[in-house]
Write a protein that holds these residues in place. Sequence first.
Motif, mmCIF file in Angstrom:
data_model
loop_
_atom_site.group_PDB
_atom_site.id
_atom_site.type_symbol
_atom_site.label_atom_id
_atom_site.label_comp_id
_atom_site.label_asym_id
_atom_site.label_seq_id
_atom_site.Cartn_x
_atom_site.Cartn_y
_atom_site.Cartn_z
ATOM 1 N N GLN A 176 -40.722 -62.930 15.285
ATOM 2 C CA GLN A 176 -40.858 -63.879 16.386
ATOM 3 C C GLN A 176 -39.498 -64.054 17.043
ATOM 4 O O GLN A 176 -38.464 -63.839 16.415
ATOM 5 N N PHE A 177 -39.525 -64.441 18.307
ATOM 6 C CA PHE A 177 -38.277 -64.554 19.056
ATOM 7 C C PHE A 177 -38.411 -65.703 20.036
ATOM 8 O O PHE A 177 -39.208 -65.653 20.961
ATOM 9 N N SER A 178 -37.635 -66.750 19.809
ATOM 10 C CA SER A 178 -37.746 -67.956 20.640
ATOM 11 C C SER A 178 -36.798 -67.886 21.837
ATOM 12 O O SER A 178 -35.784 -67.182 21.826
ATOM 13 N N THR A 179 -37.148 -68.645 22.857
ATOM 14 C CA THR A 179 -36.271 -68.776 24.028
ATOM 15 C C THR A 179 -34.915 -69.318 23.607
ATOM 16 O O THR A 179 -33.867 -68.896 24.115
ATOM 17 N N GLU A 180 -34.933 -70.237 22.656
ATOM 18 C CA GLU A 180 -33.690 -70.837 22.159
ATOM 19 C C GLU A 180 -32.782 -69.771 21.543
ATOM 20 O O GLU A 180 -31.579 -69.742 21.809
ATOM 21 N N GLU A 181 -33.362 -68.897 20.717
ATOM 22 C CA GLU A 181 -32.561 -67.831 20.107
ATOM 23 C C GLU A 181 -31.997 -66.900 21.169
ATOM 24 O O GLU A 181 -30.844 -66.447 21.072
ATOM 25 N N LYS A 182 -32.798 -66.608 22.176
ATOM 26 C CA LYS A 182 -32.361 -65.735 23.271
ATOM 27 C C LYS A 182 -31.163 -66.352 24.004
ATOM 28 O O LYS A 182 -30.147 -65.689 24.233
ATOM 29 N N ILE A 183 -31.273 -67.628 24.347
ATOM 30 C CA ILE A 183 -30.199 -68.320 25.062
ATOM 31 C C ILE A 183 -28.923 -68.339 24.218
ATOM 32 O O ILE A 183 -27.822 -68.080 24.718
ATOM 33 N N GLU A 184 -29.086 -68.638 22.919
ATOM 34 C CA GLU A 184 -27.927 -68.703 22.017
ATOM 35 C C GLU A 184 -27.234 -67.345 21.881
ATOM 36 O O GLU A 184 -26.026 -67.277 21.667
ATOM 37 N N ALA A 185 -28.003 -66.267 21.989
ATOM 38 C CA ALA A 185 -27.446 -64.920 21.780
ATOM 39 C C ALA A 185 -26.851 -64.300 23.033
ATOM 40 O O ALA A 185 -26.040 -63.371 22.933
ATOM 41 N N GLU A 186 -27.219 -64.795 24.204
ATOM 42 C CA GLU A 186 -26.827 -64.126 25.446
ATOM 43 C C GLU A 186 -25.314 -64.023 25.617
ATOM 44 O O GLU A 186 -24.795 -62.994 26.055
ATOM 45 N N LYS A 187 -24.589 -65.082 25.259
ATOM 46 C CA LYS A 187 -23.129 -65.044 25.390
ATOM 47 C C LYS A 187 -22.540 -63.988 24.455
ATOM 48 O O LYS A 187 -21.672 -63.201 24.852
ATOM 49 N N ALA A 188 -23.027 -63.972 23.211
ATOM 50 C CA ALA A 188 -22.548 -62.987 22.230
ATOM 51 C C ALA A 188 -22.809 -61.568 22.721
ATOM 52 O O ALA A 188 -21.936 -60.692 22.630
ATOM 53 N N ILE A 189 -23.996 -61.339 23.243
ATOM 54 C CA ILE A 189 -24.370 -60.008 23.723
ATOM 55 C C ILE A 189 -23.445 -59.569 24.848
ATOM 56 O O ILE A 189 -22.968 -58.425 24.884
ATOM 57 N N ASP A 190 -23.156 -60.485 25.759
ATOM 58 C CA ASP A 190 -22.254 -60.184 26.874
ATOM 59 C C ASP A 190 -20.851 -59.851 26.360
ATOM 60 O O ASP A 190 -20.230 -58.866 26.782
ATOM 61 N N ILE A 191 -20.334 -60.665 25.444
ATOM 62 C CA ILE A 191 -18.998 -60.447 24.876
ATOM 63 C C ILE A 191 -18.913 -59.081 24.191
ATOM 64 O O ILE A 191 -17.917 -58.373 24.288
ATOM 65 N N LEU A 192 -19.998 -58.699 23.508
ATOM 66 C CA LEU A 192 -20.018 -57.447 22.741
ATOM 67 C C LEU A 192 -20.238 -56.209 23.612
ATOM 68 O O LEU A 192 -20.143 -55.087 23.130
ATOM 69 N N GLY A 193 -20.528 -56.428 24.900
ATOM 70 C CA GLY A 193 -20.695 -55.308 25.817
ATOM 71 C C GLY A 193 -22.136 -54.939 26.110
ATOM 72 O O GLY A 193 -22.411 -53.859 26.650
ATOM 73 N N GLY A 194 -23.043 -55.829 25.767
ATOM 74 C CA GLY A 194 -24.458 -55.538 25.962
ATOM 75 C C GLY A 194 -25.129 -56.430 26.988
ATOM 76 O O GLY A 194 -24.532 -57.376 27.512
ATOM 77 N N LYS A 195 -26.383 -56.113 27.263
ATOM 78 C CA LYS A 195 -27.201 -56.924 28.166
ATOM 79 C C LYS A 195 -28.651 -56.788 27.738
ATOM 80 O O LYS A 195 -29.120 -55.674 27.460
#
Length: 239
Positions: A176-195
Amino acid sequence: MHGKDLLINGIKELGLEISDIQIEQFCRYYEMLVEKNKVMNLTSITDFDEVVIKHYIDSLLVVKVIPINEYKTMIDIGTGAGFPGIPIKIMFPHLKVTLLDSLNKRLDFLNDVIKELELKNITTVHGRAEDFGKKEDYREKFELCVSRAVANLSTLCEYCVPFILEGGRFVSYKSQFSTEEKIEAEKAIDILGGKIKANKLVKLPFTEINRSFIIIDKIKKTPDKYPRKAGIPLKKPIK
């Protein structure tokens, strides 16, 4: 529908064709899995039909969300008993596959499976993602990274994104994947070079189970400081 028929029809549900050799490879893999499971904990699922659906077909569900034939190199992070890496390798023998896990006993089992199934261009690596993501031979060397490992997406991305070359892709299998988890991860993903490219929900054949696939494209190099030292991504996810 049971046994080999379930396997054959499950593979057909995914739009794939399976050969007699591949059927035997899956069956032998199952035999080795349940035998080794008597002496070490590889899986709580031991019934053949359940292994077919919840391990084999589930591992291969990724074909519903990415064109796996277009990739040449793949790493499976936290492969455990070989899922999803080994089923993907069986069905897509052209792939050069690396299986990474932190427990040597599991890799001993997987090396036996690889030898018994006569799989080519597949290797196991003993270690932690935080360490190997820094090594020159592994960092930004893979077109595709997959993981069924259980962790929040921010932590998983710090484990996995450093392995992917620019233009490559990380696919996370989640129950399962919540909107909350997505929002929390977006900054990390950007920092790591992903989208985040997409979050796709796919129904597991013959069940009412839905599997979430989070598809992350690597759009720029991962900064040298990532991944951080072993244990830190789990304790202190990037926020």
